[in-house]
Motif scaffolding. Structure first.
Motif, PDB file in Angstrom:
ATOM      1  N   ALA A   1      22.416 -31.466 -14.888  1.00 44.33           N
ATOM      2  CA  ALA A   1      23.031 -31.904 -13.637  1.00 44.33           C
ATOM      3  C   ALA A   1      23.921 -30.824 -13.016  1.00 44.33           C
ATOM      4  O   ALA A   1      24.383 -30.965 -11.886  1.00 44.33           O
ATOM      5  N   ARG A   2      24.184 -29.776 -13.756  1.00 46.96           N
ATOM      6  CA  ARG A   2      25.025 -28.688 -13.221  1.00 46.96           C
ATOM      7  C   ARG A   2      24.149 -27.768 -12.370  1.00 46.96           C
ATOM      8  O   ARG A   2      23.359 -26.965 -12.899  1.00 46.96           O
ATOM      9  N   ASP A   3      24.300 -27.844 -11.060  1.00 44.69           N
ATOM     10  CA  ASP A   3      23.404 -27.118 -10.172  1.00 44.69           C
ATOM     11  C   ASP A   3      24.040 -25.822  -9.659  1.00 44.69           C
ATOM     12  O   ASP A   3      25.138 -25.437 -10.058  1.00 44.69           O
ATOM     13  N   VAL A   4      23.313 -25.156  -8.752  1.00 48.63           N
ATOM     14  CA  VAL A   4      23.765 -23.878  -8.215  1.00 48.63           C
ATOM     15  C   VAL A   4      25.116 -24.001  -7.537  1.00 48.63           C
ATOM     16  O   VAL A   4      25.991 -23.142  -7.687  1.00 48.63           O
ATOM     17  N   SER A   5      25.327 -25.070  -6.764  1.00 48.28           N
ATOM     18  CA  SER A   5      26.584 -25.216  -6.026  1.00 48.28           C
ATOM     19  C   SER A   5      27.779 -25.299  -6.975  1.00 48.28           C
ATOM     20  O   SER A   5      28.849 -24.756  -6.684  1.00 48.28           O
ATOM     21  N   ALA A   6      27.600 -25.954  -8.130  1.00 48.46           N
ATOM     22  CA  ALA A   6      28.693 -26.054  -9.099  1.00 48.46           C
ATOM     23  C   ALA A   6      29.015 -24.687  -9.702  1.00 48.46           C
ATOM     24  O   ALA A   6      30.189 -24.340  -9.895  1.00 48.46           O
ATOM     25  N   VAL A   7      27.982 -23.911  -9.983  1.00 48.42           N
ATOM     26  CA  VAL A   7      28.192 -22.572 -10.532  1.00 48.42           C
ATOM     27  C   VAL A   7      28.902 -21.692  -9.518  1.00 48.42           C
ATOM     28  O   VAL A   7      29.877 -20.993  -9.840  1.00 48.42           O
ATOM     29  N   LEU A   8      28.443 -21.726  -8.259  1.00 54.74           N
ATOM     30  CA  LEU A   8      29.043 -20.889  -7.221  1.00 54.74           C
ATOM     31  C   LEU A   8      30.488 -21.283  -6.954  1.00 54.74           C
ATOM     32  O   LEU A   8      31.344 -20.422  -6.694  1.00 54.74           O
ATOM     33  N   GLU A   9      30.777 -22.545  -7.027  1.00 53.04           N
ATOM     34  CA  GLU A   9      32.159 -22.993  -6.826  1.00 53.04           C
ATOM     35  C   GLU A   9      33.078 -22.369  -7.875  1.00 53.04           C
ATOM     36  O   GLU A   9      34.186 -21.920  -7.557  1.00 53.04           O
ATOM     37  N   ASP A  10      32.601 -22.323  -9.128  1.00 50.38           N
ATOM     38  CA  ASP A  10      33.406 -21.706 -10.178  1.00 50.38           C
ATOM     39  C   ASP A  10      33.520 -20.200  -9.991  1.00 50.38           C
ATOM     40  O   ASP A  10      34.571 -19.609 -10.243  1.00 50.38           O
ATOM     41  N   LEU A  11      32.434 -19.564  -9.545  1.00 55.64           N
ATOM     42  CA  LEU A  11      32.460 -18.117  -9.343  1.00 55.64           C
ATOM     43  C   LEU A  11      33.428 -17.717  -8.234  1.00 55.64           C
ATOM     44  O   LEU A  11      33.997 -16.622  -8.253  1.00 55.64           O
ATOM     45  N   ARG A  12      33.614 -18.584  -7.261  1.00 61.20           N
ATOM     46  CA  ARG A  12      34.525 -18.270  -6.144  1.00 61.20           C
ATOM     47  C   ARG A  12      35.991 -18.329  -6.555  1.00 61.20           C
ATOM     48  O   ARG A  12      36.868 -17.880  -5.813  1.00 61.20           O
ATOM     49  N   ALA A  13      36.272 -18.856  -7.749  1.00 60.10           N
ATOM     50  CA  ALA A  13      37.663 -19.033  -8.180  1.00 60.10           C
ATOM     51  C   ALA A  13      38.342 -17.718  -8.552  1.00 60.10           C
ATOM     52  O   ALA A  13      39.568 -17.664  -8.651  1.00 60.10           O
ATOM     53  N   GLY A  14      37.587 -16.653  -8.761  1.00 63.60           N
ATOM     54  CA  GLY A  14      38.187 -15.374  -9.143  1.00 63.60           C
ATOM     55  C   GLY A  14      37.212 -14.548  -9.960  1.00 63.60           C
ATOM     56  O   GLY A  14      36.045 -14.935 -10.123  1.00 63.60           O
ATOM     57  N   PRO A  15      37.645 -13.405 -10.482  1.00 66.03           N
ATOM     58  CA  PRO A  15      36.754 -12.550 -11.269  1.00 66.03           C
ATOM     59  C   PRO A  15      36.062 -13.341 -12.373  1.00 66.03           C
ATOM     60  O   PRO A  15      36.723 -13.973 -13.203  1.00 66.03           O
ATOM     61  N   SER A  16      34.724 -13.335 -12.361  1.00 68.00           N
ATOM     62  CA  SER A  16      33.969 -14.233 -13.227  1.00 68.00           C
ATOM     63  C   SER A  16      32.767 -13.544 -13.846  1.00 68.00           C
ATOM     64  O   SER A  16      32.319 -12.479 -13.393  1.00 68.00           O
ATOM     65  N   PHE A  17      32.232 -14.201 -14.846  1.00 68.38           N
ATOM     66  CA  PHE A  17      31.056 -13.714 -15.569  1.00 68.38           C
ATOM     67  C   PHE A  17      30.162 -14.910 -15.852  1.00 68.38           C
ATOM     68  O   PHE A  17      30.622 -15.940 -16.336  1.00 68.38           O
ATOM     69  N   VAL A  18      28.872 -14.783 -15.533  1.00 66.00           N
ATOM     70  CA  VAL A  18      27.945 -15.878 -15.789  1.00 66.00           C
ATOM     71  C   VAL A  18      26.619 -15.301 -16.259  1.00 66.00           C
ATOM     72  O   VAL A  18      26.210 -14.211 -15.820  1.00 66.00           O
ATOM     73  N   THR A  19      25.965 -15.986 -17.172  1.00 66.44           N
ATOM     74  CA  THR A  19      24.642 -15.568 -17.640  1.00 66.44           C
ATOM     75  C   THR A  19      23.647 -16.699 -17.414  1.00 66.44           C
ATOM     76  O   THR A  19      24.000 -17.875 -17.459  1.00 66.44           O
ATOM     77  N   LEU A  20      22.393 -16.302 -17.175  1.00 64.35           N
ATOM     78  CA  LEU A  20      21.320 -17.280 -17.012  1.00 64.35           C
ATOM     79  C   LEU A  20      19.994 -16.543 -17.124  1.00 64.35           C
ATOM     80  O   LEU A  20      19.954 -15.301 -17.168  1.00 64.35           O
ATOM     81  N   SER A  21      18.923 -17.294 -17.171  1.00 64.52           N
ATOM     82  CA  SER A  21      17.595 -16.696 -17.261  1.00 64.52           C
ATOM     83  C   SER A  21      17.156 -16.164 -15.899  1.00 64.52           C
ATOM     84  O   SER A  21      17.369 -16.811 -14.867  1.00 64.52           O
TER      85      SER A  21
END
Length: 266
Positions: free
Chosen positions: A113-133
């Motif tokens: 249920a965690r979609d692109v918009s949820a990931v982007l919202e977290d990334l906008r909070a500040g310097p971030s790191f995310v991994t995915l396929s």
């Protein structure tokens, strides 16, 4: 470069403490000498050390530089490329730990249920790191927003092949090379796997850490050999390895060679 990648016997706690002390920004280092002393005492009796990543120095260094640039406010995207068993997951995990040490927010990738918009919202909070396929449908939307939207984020994906759609995007491919024979020796040593012919394992596993470790572990008893048995095992893999020749090579009597060989037959 994590110290444990050069010294496999280094306790995990001490490995992390050294990296923490070497943080580029003073405010991300340990607060005082008293704290360092406490951490050193804790490292003296550590749990089993985490296995370090071996080899691929240039590629891992490139990722660390992207992490540092992200901590300084820039955006980056990269794809770690390699077939199954190439060490992709280990490289990604190491990068995640390095990002956390640099103070980046570790953002959970898309799933369920965690979609692109949820990931982007977290990334906008500040310097971030995310991994995915890289094969995920969410990859391109997240990359485009991170790069074009100027997010302070490192999007680090993993995949087996380059994607043509990335040709017109500022996504850095990071293909993982095979290990050298010397790196295979270090890999085996770091996992406590002794008494193996690194050259033959390197050839059989095509320099891929996954298959190499699998073959060594499947061999069973040789994973905990004494130094004498390890030397005998290595010598016995050579041509013309008679008991007499082995005794001469190892500086032992033939009876001692036979006694040591019992460990290899258990």
């Amino acid at each position: 470069e994590p110290p444990a990648s050069l010294c496999p016997d280094l306790p995990a706690g001490l490995d992390l403490l050294i990296l923490w002390l070497l943080a580029r920004r003073p405010d991300r280092r340990p607060p005082d000498a008293r704290y360092v002393a406490r951490e050193l005492r804790a490292a003296a009796t550590p749990p089993a050390p985490a296995a370090p990543v071996v080899g691929m120095r240039r590629e891992r260094g490139a990722i660390r530089r992207m992490i540092a640039a992200t901590a300084d406010g820039r955006s980056h995207a990269a794809v770690v490329l390699g077939q199954t068993g190439s060490g992709r997951r280990a490289v990604i995990d190491e990068a995640r730990q390095a990002a956390a040490r640099e103070g980046l927010q570790i953002v959970e990738g898309p799933h369920g249920a965690r979609d692109v918009s949820a990931v982007l919202e977290d990334l906008r909070a500040g310097p971030s790191f995310v991994t995915l396929s890289a094969d995920s449908a969410a990859f391109l939307p997240i990359v485009d927003e991170a790069l074009e939207g100027g997010l302070q984020a490192l999007v680090l994906a993993h995949g087996q092949r380059t994607l043509p759609v990335l040709d017109d995007r500022d996504v850095v491919p990071v293909p993982l090379p095979a290990l050298s024979v010397d790196e295979v020796r270090l890999l085996l040593e770091s996992r406590g796997l002794r008494g193996f012919d690194a050259t033959r394992l390197h050839a059989a596993g095509r320099g891929l850490p996954g298959p190499i470790l699998g073959m060594a572990r499947d061999a069973g008893p040789r994973t905990a050999l004494t130094d004498a048995a390890s030397a005998l095992w290595t010598a016995s893999r050579q041509d013309g390895a008679t008991v007499r020749n082995l005794a001469l090579q190892l500086g032992r009597t033939e009876s001692e060679v036979l006694d040591i060989a019992e460990e290899l037959l258990d």
